[in-house]
Every structure is written in C-alpha cells, then in structure tokens.
Design an enzyme around this catalytic site. Structure first.
Site, PDB file in Angstrom:
ATOM      1  N   LYS A  12       0.842  -1.204   0.000  1.00 35.64           N
ATOM      2  CA  LYS A  12       0.000   0.000   0.000  1.00 35.64           C
ATOM      3  C   LYS A  12       0.876   1.252   0.000  1.00 35.64           C
ATOM      4  O   LYS A  12       2.090   1.185   0.216  1.00 35.64           O
ATOM      5  CB  LYS A  12      -0.912  -0.002   1.233  1.00 35.64           C
ATOM      6  CG  LYS A  12      -0.167   0.059   2.562  1.00 35.64           C
ATOM      7  CD  LYS A  12      -1.124  -0.009   3.742  1.00 35.64           C
ATOM      8  CE  LYS A  12      -0.356   0.043   5.060  1.00 35.64           C
ATOM      9  NZ  LYS A  12      -1.252   0.045   6.224  1.00 35.64           N
TER      10      LYS A  12
ATOM     11  N   ARG B  38      -9.744   0.283  15.467  1.00 32.74           N
ATOM     12  CA  ARG B  38      -9.710   1.037  14.227  1.00 32.74           C
ATOM     13  C   ARG B  38     -10.799   0.518  13.282  1.00 32.74           C
ATOM     14  O   ARG B  38     -11.711   1.232  12.924  1.00 32.74           O
ATOM     15  CB  ARG B  38      -8.309   0.921  13.602  1.00 32.74           C
ATOM     16  CG  ARG B  38      -8.028   1.897  12.502  1.00 32.74           C
ATOM     17  CD  ARG B  38      -6.560   1.919  12.131  1.00 32.74           C
ATOM     18  NE  ARG B  38      -6.080   0.632  11.608  1.00 32.74           N
ATOM     19  CZ  ARG B  38      -4.826   0.422  11.196  1.00 32.74           C
ATOM     20  NH1 ARG B  38      -3.935   1.401  11.261  1.00 32.74           N
ATOM     21  NH2 ARG B  38      -4.450  -0.761  10.728  1.00 32.74           N
TER      22      ARG B  38
ATOM     23  N   TYR C  84      13.035  31.524   4.259  1.00 30.54           N
ATOM     24  CA  TYR C  84      11.805  32.215   4.631  1.00 30.54           C
ATOM     25  C   TYR C  84      11.767  32.564   6.114  1.00 30.54           C
ATOM     26  O   TYR C  84      12.198  31.785   6.962  1.00 30.54           O
ATOM     27  CB  TYR C  84      10.585  31.352   4.287  1.00 30.54           C
ATOM     28  CG  TYR C  84      10.290  31.258   2.805  1.00 30.54           C
ATOM     29  CD1 TYR C  84      10.089  32.405   2.034  1.00 30.54           C
ATOM     30  CD2 TYR C  84      10.211  30.021   2.175  1.00 30.54           C
ATOM     31  CE1 TYR C  84       9.809  32.312   0.683  1.00 30.54           C
ATOM     32  CE2 TYR C  84       9.931  29.919   0.826  1.00 30.54           C
ATOM     33  CZ  TYR C  84       9.732  31.079   0.084  1.00 30.54           C
ATOM     34  OH  TYR C  84       9.458  30.992  -1.262  1.00 30.54           O
TER      35      TYR C  84
ATOM     36  N   MET D 116       9.237  24.844  -0.197  1.00 31.62           N
ATOM     37  CA  MET D 116       8.446  23.878  -0.957  1.00 31.62           C
ATOM     38  C   MET D 116       9.323  22.996  -1.844  1.00 31.62           C
ATOM     39  O   MET D 116       9.118  21.771  -1.920  1.00 31.62           O
ATOM     40  CB  MET D 116       7.407  24.592  -1.823  1.00 31.62           C
ATOM     41  CG  MET D 116       6.503  23.630  -2.595  1.00 31.62           C
ATOM     42  SD  MET D 116       5.286  24.479  -3.621  1.00 31.62           S
ATOM     43  CE  MET D 116       4.221  25.187  -2.343  1.00 31.62           C
TER      44      MET D 116
END
Length: 369
Positions: free
Chosen positions: A38, A136, A264, A313
C-alpha cells in the site's frame, strides 16, 4: 551506487529480496507470506515492488484501497490481493478486478453481499477482520453469529481468512496487551470457524509480530515495513537492508556572513560566517517543515549537513561549513548509508512517515531488477 544528477529515489531490489528471505527465515516453512504494498509500496513504487514479490513467490499482496489494487491488476499482477480498507463506492470495480475485500462491519458485509448477488458471484473470496484492541476497524465477539448466518445463507461469498492487527507488537513493554490480543483473536476466529462449519485461514502478525510473537503465526503473516528494510528494533534493523535511498545534488553554494539570514521568515541567522548549500528538494517532495531549523540533516561526502532555517516547498538549505564539497555533489537524505529511521529520529517521528511521504514527482530508479 551511481551518482545522480537530480533528486532521485533509488530502489535496490536485491535489498528487497534479502529482507523477504530474512523474514521468511523467521517463520515456519508452511506459513504463508503476505507482502504489504500500500501507499506506493511504502513510498517506493507499487508495481515494481509487487512484481518482484510475485517473482519471489509471495502468497498474497495487500493494498489499502481499491485503486491501488487496480493499478497492480493493470500491470499484470496475478497474485491474490487483499484490500484492507475497501469502500462501498468501489465494490463493483473490486469484483471486476478480482480484488478481495476486508469485511469489517455489518454495513460493509451487507452492502458487499448485495453487490456480489447483483454480479452473480459464487463463493467470492472475502476476509473478516476482528477488532482485538486496535479499535480502528473490525467486528467484535457479538457479531459472530451475524457473520456466520449471513455467509452460510449466501453462497455468493466465501470467507477465506479471518485476521486482526496488533496495536503495539514492537513495544515489549506492551507484551501483556499483545498476548491478550492474540488470545482474543484465537477465541474469535475459532468461534467463527465452529459456527461456519469450516476454518478459514488465519493471520495476525505484522513485521514486529513476526519477530516478537512467532508462536502466533497461524496460517499466514503480513509484512510491510520489514520488506522495505526496517524492523522497529535496532537488532532487527541490523539484519535488514533499506530498499530505498533518497538522493539529491547541490544546486548552489553560498557564503553567509555574520548576521545574514537564510530562507523564509529569516528562520536562520548566522552568528559567524558559514557556507550553505541549496538542494533541490523540499516539503513538496516529502521533507516536511519539521526537519527544518537544524533538526534534520543530509549527508554530503560522508558528513552531516544540518538543514538551515525553514524547509521550502522545493528546496532546502544546509550548512556545509567545513565540508569539502562543490556544486553538483551528491547529498543523501536517507538510505543504505543512513537509515530513514535515523533521519526521522531528530524530528521525533518514524521511518514510515518519511518513506510514504516521498512525492511522486521524485524520479524513481530501480537497481537489480
């Protein structure tokens, strides 16, 4: 391993085979093996990993959602595929692609039976999940008669396995809880088998379960993270080989003077003259902001280069003061030289997170197919 000219995730299939063989050595010869692929095969490449596991003779594959199974079927994978979290909207496509659902609630069972009837299926394979403490997904003891009655009356489906999931198999301080889960599953699966009149295959162990609770192998074990080189225990990690290595290059090197800032929000300010390197990888590629401000680092020519300031990013800046390097040199985020487990430790997270976070825009390269 060859140098790269861009951000690249290198997958070594010889490491995958090594891990598979090691995990096989920890179980009985007759115990079946399910490989979990997965989440893009834990961030690598679903089809590539599944094809290799099929070649190695894995008995089952598992995905989280139907679209992941469809991708494998489209690639020609014939191995049985368990869908761990099927959704009602995908039931018809699931049947069309011969994907086997985890049935975990009365609602899901009723709705899958309805679709199986409409599609005129006969003994379509389904898997029943019991909730033994993870809380779950899963049925409880009170649901056993309902499950048995529905499946005995309806020949459109057949239960091929019952299973559950350990909540803390890697934590030996929780051994009593894990043993309680195992005993609960024994009781529940036996009761369902007695009510059905036959005993479906049983499976419960994940990677850490294989290592720590070999007495609970039942008929099959499931491994995800172990296949990719991580065993949640240092002594097991030492026996495994990371399949994926995330690498990039130095785009530019700067000299940062005293009181100058980097990135930043001026999140890093130099207290002395340093040298920084900008790398073409950022949070859009899976390197989250939690690794910024010195918590994360990369390896450049074998030396640690801490991340300076905030992760951008598409880029990170790292401190290469004192490191002999130049533009175009390779930087390793994690892999065979330093594991994802070690990379993530400084940010107080786990290998699973960084592995599965690697963006699909990152180039994949396969070794030893």
């Amino acid at each position: 391993m060859s140098k790269v000219g861009e951000t690249t995730l290198v997958m070594d299939l010889s490491a995958l085979e090594h891990n598979y063989r090691y995990l096989q050595s920890r179980i009985k010869p007759e115990t079946k093996f399910l490989g979990v692929v997965k989440a893009f095969a834990y961030g690598s490449d679903t089809v590539t990993i599944a094809q290799k596991l099929e070649q190695l003779g894995v008995d089952y594959l598992a995905v989280a959602y139907v679209n992941e199974g469809v991708l494998l079927r489209d690639a020609g994978i014939k191995t049985p595929i368990l869908v761990l979290h099927p959704l009602v909207a995908n039931f018809e496509e699931m049947i069309e692609r011969c994907l086997e659902p985890n049935i975990y609630s009365k609602n899901i069972l009723n709705q899958f039976l309805e679709v199986a009837q409409e599609k005129k299926q006969s003994e379509y394979p389904i898997h029943i999940k019991f909730n033994t403490g993870l809380n779950r997904l899963g049925f409880t003891e009170n649901d056993i008669d309902f499950i048995a009655q529905k499946c005995k009356q309806n020949k459109n489906v057949k239960i091929v396995s019952t299973f559950s999931h350990l909540a803390a198999s890697e934590d030996l301080k929780e051994r009593d809880f894990s043993l309680k889960q195992i005993n609960s599953f024994k009781k529940l699966s036996t009761a369902l088998g007695n009510t059905l009149g036959y005993v479906p295959m049983r499976h419960m162990l994940n990677t850490s379960g294989i290592i720590n609770y070999p007495e609970a192998q039942f008929d099959m074990v499931r491994s995800g993270i172990g296949l990719y080189g991580y065993g949640n225990q240092a002594e097991i990690d030492a026996q495994l080989k990371p399949v994926a290595t995330l690498k990039t290059i130095i785009s530019q090197i700067h000299e940062i003077g005293t009181n100058q800032s980097v990135g930043y929000n001026r999140a890093f300010k130099a207290t002395k003259t340093i040298k920084s390197a900008t790398l073409p990888i950022g949070h859009a590629d899976g390197i989250g902001r939690q690794y910024g401000k010195g918590k994360g680092s990369v390896l450049i020519n074998g030396k640690k280069a801490p991340i300076l300031g905030n992760v951008c990013m598409d880029m990170i800046m790292v401190d290469v003061t004192g490191i002999d390097c130049q533009e175009g040199d390779e930087a390793i985020i994690f892999g065979s030289e330093r594991s994802a487990e070690k990379f993530t430790a400084s940010a107080n997270t786990i290998s699973y997170e960084i592995l599965t976070a690697i963006s699909q825009r990152v180039k994949r390269v396969v070794l030893n197919q």
